[in-house]
Scaffold this motif. Structure first.
Motif, mmCIF file in Angstrom:
data_model
loop_
_atom_site.group_PDB
_atom_site.id
_atom_site.type_symbol
_atom_site.label_atom_id
_atom_site.label_comp_id
_atom_site.label_asym_id
_atom_site.label_seq_id
_atom_site.Cartn_x
_atom_site.Cartn_y
_atom_site.Cartn_z
ATOM 1 N N UNK A 397 0.906 -1.639 0.254
ATOM 2 C CA UNK A 397 -0.059 0.052 -0.038
ATOM 3 C C UNK A 397 0.800 1.340 0.044
ATOM 4 N N UNK A 398 2.655 1.579 0.811
ATOM 5 C CA UNK A 398 2.553 2.282 1.017
ATOM 6 C C UNK A 398 4.054 2.483 -0.745
ATOM 7 N N UNK A 399 3.925 1.836 -1.741
ATOM 8 C CA UNK A 399 4.199 1.979 -2.638
ATOM 9 C C UNK A 399 3.189 2.047 -3.517
ATOM 10 N N UNK A 400 1.647 1.749 -3.332
ATOM 11 C CA UNK A 400 0.901 2.561 -3.938
ATOM 12 C C UNK A 400 0.507 4.122 -4.265
ATOM 13 N N UNK A 401 0.732 4.148 -2.635
ATOM 14 C CA UNK A 401 0.639 5.926 -2.232
ATOM 15 C C UNK A 401 1.811 6.634 -3.439
ATOM 16 N N UNK A 402 2.581 5.899 -2.909
ATOM 17 C CA UNK A 402 3.980 6.593 -4.148
ATOM 18 C C UNK A 402 3.858 6.512 -5.119
ATOM 19 N N UNK A 403 3.317 5.539 -5.880
ATOM 20 C CA UNK A 403 3.354 5.790 -7.657
ATOM 21 C C UNK A 403 2.074 5.971 -8.081
ATOM 22 N N UNK A 404 0.966 6.621 -7.583
ATOM 23 C CA UNK A 404 -0.347 7.284 -7.285
ATOM 24 C C UNK A 404 -1.276 6.771 -8.016
ATOM 25 N N UNK A 405 -0.783 5.411 -7.505
ATOM 26 C CA UNK A 405 -2.057 4.322 -8.215
ATOM 27 C C UNK A 405 -3.625 4.575 -7.196
ATOM 28 N N UNK A 406 -3.435 5.118 -6.075
ATOM 29 C CA UNK A 406 -4.150 5.209 -4.720
ATOM 30 C C UNK A 406 -3.499 6.951 -4.227
ATOM 31 N N UNK A 407 -4.876 7.360 -3.511
ATOM 32 C CA UNK A 407 -4.798 8.770 -3.088
ATOM 33 C C UNK A 407 -5.960 8.839 -1.678
ATOM 34 N N UNK A 408 -5.449 9.624 -1.495
ATOM 35 C CA UNK A 408 -6.413 10.018 0.111
ATOM 36 C C UNK A 408 -6.726 11.201 0.116
ATOM 37 N N UNK A 409 -8.066 11.582 0.818
ATOM 38 C CA UNK A 409 -8.668 12.743 0.275
ATOM 39 C C UNK A 409 -9.497 12.753 1.663
ATOM 40 N N UNK A 410 -9.489 14.141 1.832
ATOM 41 C CA UNK A 410 -9.423 15.040 3.448
ATOM 42 C C UNK A 410 -11.257 15.531 2.634
ATOM 43 N N UNK A 411 -12.243 15.258 2.507
ATOM 44 C CA UNK A 411 -13.538 16.270 1.715
ATOM 45 C C UNK A 411 -14.120 17.026 3.082
ATOM 46 N N UNK A 412 -13.943 18.248 3.005
ATOM 47 C CA UNK A 412 -14.798 19.156 3.798
ATOM 48 C C UNK A 412 -16.171 19.451 3.441
ATOM 49 N N UNK A 413 -17.649 19.173 3.370
ATOM 50 C CA UNK A 413 -18.455 19.652 3.425
ATOM 51 C C UNK A 413 -19.963 20.008 3.793
ATOM 52 N N UNK A 414 -20.950 20.924 3.816
ATOM 53 C CA UNK A 414 -21.132 21.698 4.753
ATOM 54 C C UNK A 414 -22.808 21.088 4.024
ATOM 55 N N UNK A 415 -24.139 20.955 5.616
ATOM 56 C CA UNK A 415 -24.902 21.116 5.675
ATOM 57 C C UNK A 415 -25.669 22.574 5.228
ATOM 58 N N UNK A 416 -25.812 23.490 4.040
ATOM 59 C CA UNK A 416 -25.611 24.455 4.246
ATOM 60 C C UNK A 416 -27.811 24.633 4.102
ATOM 61 N N UNK A 417 -27.996 25.774 4.676
ATOM 62 C CA UNK A 417 -29.293 26.203 5.232
ATOM 63 C C UNK A 417 -29.745 26.800 4.033
ATOM 64 N N UNK A 418 -31.182 27.229 3.859
ATOM 65 C CA UNK A 418 -31.710 27.717 2.842
ATOM 66 C C UNK A 418 -31.938 29.157 2.581
ATOM 67 N N UNK A 419 -30.958 29.743 3.224
ATOM 68 C CA UNK A 419 -30.497 31.128 3.544
ATOM 69 C C UNK A 419 -29.064 31.365 2.281
ATOM 70 N N UNK A 420 -28.330 29.823 2.729
ATOM 71 C CA UNK A 420 -27.016 29.545 2.046
ATOM 72 C C UNK A 420 -25.995 30.614 2.665
ATOM 73 N N UNK A 421 -25.968 30.246 3.975
ATOM 74 C CA UNK A 421 -25.111 31.088 4.974
ATOM 75 C C UNK A 421 -24.851 29.720 5.333
ATOM 76 N N UNK A 422 -23.207 29.729 4.715
ATOM 77 C CA UNK A 422 -22.925 28.073 5.459
ATOM 78 C C UNK A 422 -21.724 28.543 6.707
ATOM 79 N N UNK A 423 -21.787 29.652 6.825
ATOM 80 C CA UNK A 423 -21.020 29.571 8.052
ATOM 81 C C UNK A 423 -18.814 29.675 7.409
ATOM 82 N N UNK A 424 -18.894 28.719 6.477
ATOM 83 C CA UNK A 424 -16.931 29.028 6.354
ATOM 84 C C UNK A 424 -17.050 29.990 6.132
#
Length: 436
Positions: A397-424
């Motif tokens: 797995x270490x080699x797979x990450x180093x060779x860009x065969x797999x990756x890892x990502x942090x996705x930040x998502x918001x339950x944005x209200x109808x007002x559109x104020x995401x708080x971000x």
């Protein structure tokens, strides 16, 4: 004069159409191949039978786990050289069929069958999970899969993961060697807390909470109340003890519970760290929708997940046989674009994606070093086969990450209200983490 290695090397080169990139040692003590490279040790004829009756990745894995095949020298170098052959020739049935259409390849197979001896397929190693025709991802099958992987024993995981007991990608400063694994894991947990903008008194749901590290960090450092859920009985027992030892029982609750059964929302924030790989493509929209429903308007989700490279023909994607049989039964990886799309389909507004692929390679190499430094104890706590599974899985797995065969990502998502104020914040990534 012993000559099994020379004959075997010639047959393998005839089959593959390329010279062997590593040296070979056969069961009779003979050696053949380029000097100064790692040595692939074929300890007995049974190793050949495993490869012949299950060509490709799974046959190699069975030979490795059973101890019929091993490597002397640097394991990373050996895997890198051997994986180059596999990737170039093709691992699947179509690649094998194309190879065997050549008369010289068929002749090589006949020679290998003769060397292997009795044409009886050896039984798979005891560590192998019985294969299922499809990834159902029911509550029962998910619990069984999680138990296979995580209920190996808390003492074993302590040897591999170290005191942090965090089983996901750490967050390394540059240069990486100056930090300890524990510091890098603490920085990862702090990074997630800052992305979620945790504040005292808020409620955090930690999905797939493991041994409680994120829950403890968030409660201790940010004053939040945390519910952590896991399907592993051993993880939950360990996590609860850690919570009690930290004096955080009024703030942290660890449950053995499926995320689909959590019904005490709403939460201010949700963290899902290294858990979504177990969800499966067929269930991913359900997963995202369930988490969306559990959040307050304006609440944030931090989804930390391994991703694979997309294929031109996604219908041809297949689950890694070794991983599915020995490591993560029913686990499935998706491209980051697919993950973002599913989160948005569930209603989330995706606000930030951070790719930290190189960080996982560093983390895995530290885990491998921990395992190798405590090898005899790891074997005693589990089994020789299970320890070999982990060494191969983490190094590859270490080699797979180093060779860009797999990756890892942090996705930040918001339950944005109808007002559109995401708080971000207007400027993203204002959550810098100071390194101790």
């Amino acid at each position: 004069m012993p000559d099994a290695a020379l004959r075997l090397a010639r047959l393998l080169e005839q089959l593959m159409g390329n010279p062997l990139p590593v040296r070979l040692r056969a069961w009779d003590g003979s050696e053949s191949g380029p000097p100064g490279t790692p040595v692939l040790v074929v300890r007995n004829r049974r190793a050949l039978r495993r490869l012949l009756f299950k060509p490709g990745e799974l046959g190699l894995a069975r030979a490795w786990v059973s101890g019929d095949l091993t490597v002397e020298g640097d394991l990373y170098t050996a895997l890198d050289l051997l994986s180059g052959m596999i990737w170039e020739r093709g691992e699947d049935a179509r690649g094998l069929a194309a190879t065997l259409r050549a008369p010289e390849a068929r002749a090589a197979v006949r020679g290998l069958v003769k060397m292997a001896g009795l044409p009886l397929p050896p039984s798979p190693p005891a560590e192998e999970v019985r294969r299922r025709p499809s990834h159902l991802h029911t509550r029962r099958t998910d619990k069984r899969a999680i138990s296979h992987h995580y209920d190996v024993g808390n003492d074993f995981y302590e040897l591999v993961l170290g005191p942090s007991m965090v089983y996901s990608c750490a967050y390394w400063p540059a240069p990486e060697p100056e930090a300890t694994l524990e510091q890098a894991q603490r920085d990862k947990l702090e990074l997630i807390c800052r992305k979620l903008d945790l504040k005292p008194g808020q409620r955090l749901l930690d999905v797939g909470c493991g041994w409680g590290s994120m829950a403890i960090h968030a409660a201790r450092e940010h004053g939040v109340r945390v519910v952590g859920v896991t399907l592993s009985q051993e993880q939950a027992a360990y996590g609860r003890k850690r919570v009690a030892d930290e004096g955080l029982t009024d703030q942290v609750e660890i449950r053995v519970q499926d995320y689909r059964d959590v019904a005490d929302g709403p939460y201010d924030a949700i963290s899902s760290i290294g858990m979504a790989e177990h969800v499966g493509a067929a269930r991913y929209l359900e997963y995202a929708s369930d988490l969306y429903a559990l959040l307050k308007p304006g609440g944030r989700l931090l989804n930390h997940q391994i991703g694979r490279r997309p294929q031109r023909d996604e219908s041809a994607y297949r689950v890694d046989e070794f991983i599915d049989a020995y490591v993560f039964p029913d686990g499935e990886l998706a491209p980051i674009g697919t993950t973002v799309t599913q989160l948005e389909r569930a209603g989330f507004e995706v606000r930030d994606v951070e790719a930290i692929r190189e960080h996982y390679a560093h983390t895995l190499r530290r885990w491998v070093a921990n395992l190798e430094a405590n090898w005899d104890e790891a074997v005693r706590l589990t089994s020789p086969g299970r320890a070999r599974v982990w060494r191969l899985y983490m190094a590859a797995s270490a080699l797979s990450f180093e060779r860009n065969r797999i990756g890892v990502n942090q996705v930040l998502a918001v339950k944005t209200p109808e007002s559109g104020d995401s708080g971000m914040p207007l400027r993203a990534r204002t959550w810098g983490v100071p390194t101790a």
